[in-house]
Scaffold this active site. Structure first.
Site, mmCIF file in Angstrom:
data_model
loop_
_atom_site.group_PDB
_atom_site.id
_atom_site.type_symbol
_atom_site.label_atom_id
_atom_site.label_comp_id
_atom_site.label_asym_id
_atom_site.label_seq_id
_atom_site.Cartn_x
_atom_site.Cartn_y
_atom_site.Cartn_z
ATOM 1 N N HIS A 1 -46.327 -8.832 66.842
ATOM 2 C CA HIS A 1 -46.651 -8.815 68.267
ATOM 3 C C HIS A 1 -45.603 -7.999 69.029
ATOM 4 O O HIS A 1 -44.796 -8.517 69.798
ATOM 5 C CB HIS A 1 -46.732 -10.246 68.793
ATOM 6 C CG HIS A 1 -47.918 -11.002 68.267
ATOM 7 N ND1 HIS A 1 -48.064 -11.338 66.943
ATOM 8 C CD2 HIS A 1 -49.020 -11.489 68.893
ATOM 9 C CE1 HIS A 1 -49.200 -12.002 66.768
ATOM 10 N NE2 HIS A 1 -49.795 -12.095 67.943
ATOM 11 N N SER B 1 -53.069 -10.359 64.514
ATOM 12 C CA SER B 1 -52.910 -11.718 65.019
ATOM 13 C C SER B 1 -54.013 -12.607 64.440
ATOM 14 O O SER B 1 -54.155 -12.707 63.224
ATOM 15 C CB SER B 1 -52.897 -11.732 66.552
ATOM 16 O OG SER B 1 -52.437 -12.976 67.048
ATOM 17 N N GLU C 1 -46.076 -11.838 59.655
ATOM 18 C CA GLU C 1 -45.468 -11.796 60.989
ATOM 19 C C GLU C 1 -45.965 -13.000 61.773
ATOM 20 O O GLU C 1 -46.895 -13.685 61.362
ATOM 21 C CB GLU C 1 -45.849 -10.505 61.715
ATOM 22 C CG GLU C 1 -47.346 -10.286 61.917
ATOM 23 C CD GLU C 1 -47.959 -11.010 63.117
ATOM 24 O OE1 GLU C 1 -47.221 -11.293 64.084
ATOM 25 O OE2 GLU C 1 -49.166 -11.304 63.083
#
Length: 360
Positions: A330, A154, A262
């Site tokens: 995630h 992230s 992502e």
């Protein structure tokens, strides 16, 4: 904390103090003096030690913090359950609104873990927001002198790519400490970081469970946007963070790389905007291939292209293999993707295979 909410918080946050800004500029100059920039050959690439039980893991919060102290203690227990001793960062429990304490404190903890001879690896408690703010404060030369496994995803994407680019150390996009490791996640973690297997597939969807005979499952399918086969070193992670690095001294070289991406909480039009930014900057035209992971919680008002349409339209005509649906993002089931390692992307088979030694 979702990125959309964080942006709203940013609108109301106070500006950095003048003294902090001066320190930031001075640190940026120091980073430039480090002078290392990883190329595609890998001849100067540094691999950290493989993880073994009994090692000491440094636990840091370089971005946001957990909401409660008990969540931090839970993360420490997760690390211990993997067989490690834990050394907590001096500022691990600090909070400053959406940040885990002041920039200087977070950078201090991070640098200290790499300088500490007792620490064998560095795990990030969580992501959130904040790592780009500390990039100019990191000791890239010191990190190169003391290569260690750095694990997170992230917002940690900025650290992973900046350190690979500025220090030439392989870093690892994978689970954060403050999460449970599923059987799939633990297996992927073991084969990359503990066993150092190669060649080994990365992010192949887990087998379907409890499927009735003849039933076709939609979850965790691979979409093949463009075929062909390509080799290159891996860069990437969270799309928002990769876009934020463009035009900075911490942006990795895209030429000949396998780009993996992502995101979470980003509607298709925002993903379109960021991919378009990369395209306008000439970055997408430089890569050898693109592997998309999971784009979760991509809510929209219904008046939109689908995520599949956006990814296909922007990337399918680049003349390189492009696939979607590998297990990074995630999600509970996560692979570990080594930033800087040589990999092979097969757009026809829908596979990403690690070809490089990433730990020693």
């Amino acid at each position: 904390m979702q990125r959309r909410r964080l942006i709203k918080s940013l609108m109301a946050a106070p500006l950095m103090a003048a003294a902090g800004t001066s320190a930031l500029g001075a640190s940026a100059e120091a980073a430039e003096e480090a002078g290392f920039s990883a190329d595609n050959s890998g001849k100067d690439l540094l691999r950290p030690r493989r993880l073994q039980k009994g090692m000491t893991v440094g636990l840091v919060t370089p971005a946001s913090n957990a909401w409660e102290d008990e969540d931090i203690r839970f993360a420490s227990d997760v690390v211990r359950s993997l067989g490690f001793k834990v050394k907590e960062g001096e500022n691990l429990y600090r909070r400053s609104q959406y940040l885990a304490g002041p920039d200087a404190a977070r950078a201090q903890d991070f640098n200290a873990m790499f300088a500490d001879a007792e620490v064998d690896a560095v795990f990030c408690l969580r992501g959130g927001y904040g790592t780009p703010r500390i990039l100019p404060m990191l000791d890239y030369a010191g990190i190169r002198r003391n290569p260690k496994v750095l694990l997170g995803y992230s917002d940690i994407t900025a650290l992973l790519n900046a350190i690979y680019h500025r220090s030439g150390v392989v870093t690892f996009h994978g689970p954060i400490a403050a999460q449970n490791f599923t059987d799939y996640t633990y297996s992927e973690y073991q084969k990359v970081l503990a066993h150092g297997e190669r060649p080994v597939p990365l992010g192949a969807p887990p087998p379907f469970e409890d499927a009735a005979p003849g039933r076709v499952e939609k979850e965790n399918r691979i979409t093949r946007f463009a075929g062909g086969r390509a080799r290159g070193r891996l860069i990437g992670g969270n799309l928002t963070l990769m876009a934020s690095l463009l035009g900075t001294p911490y942006c990795p070289d895209y030429r000949g790389k396998i780009l993996f991406l992502e995101d979470v909480g980003e509607a298709p039009y925002r993903v379109d905007r960021m991919l378009t930014q990369m395209w306008l900057a000439g970055k997408l035209q430089q890569v050898a291939g693109i592997a998309f992971g999971k784009f979760t919680e991509a809510d929209s008002d219904g008046n939109t292209f689908s995520m599949e349409h956006v990814l296909r339209e922007r990337c399918a005509d680049l003349g390189v293999p492009v696939v979607r649906g590998l297990m990074f993002g995630h999600v509970k089931d996560q692979t570990v993707v080594p930033v800087g390692a040589m990999a092979e992307l097969d757009g026809d088979a829908g596979t990403l295979v690690l070809r490089d030694q990433v730990v020693v």
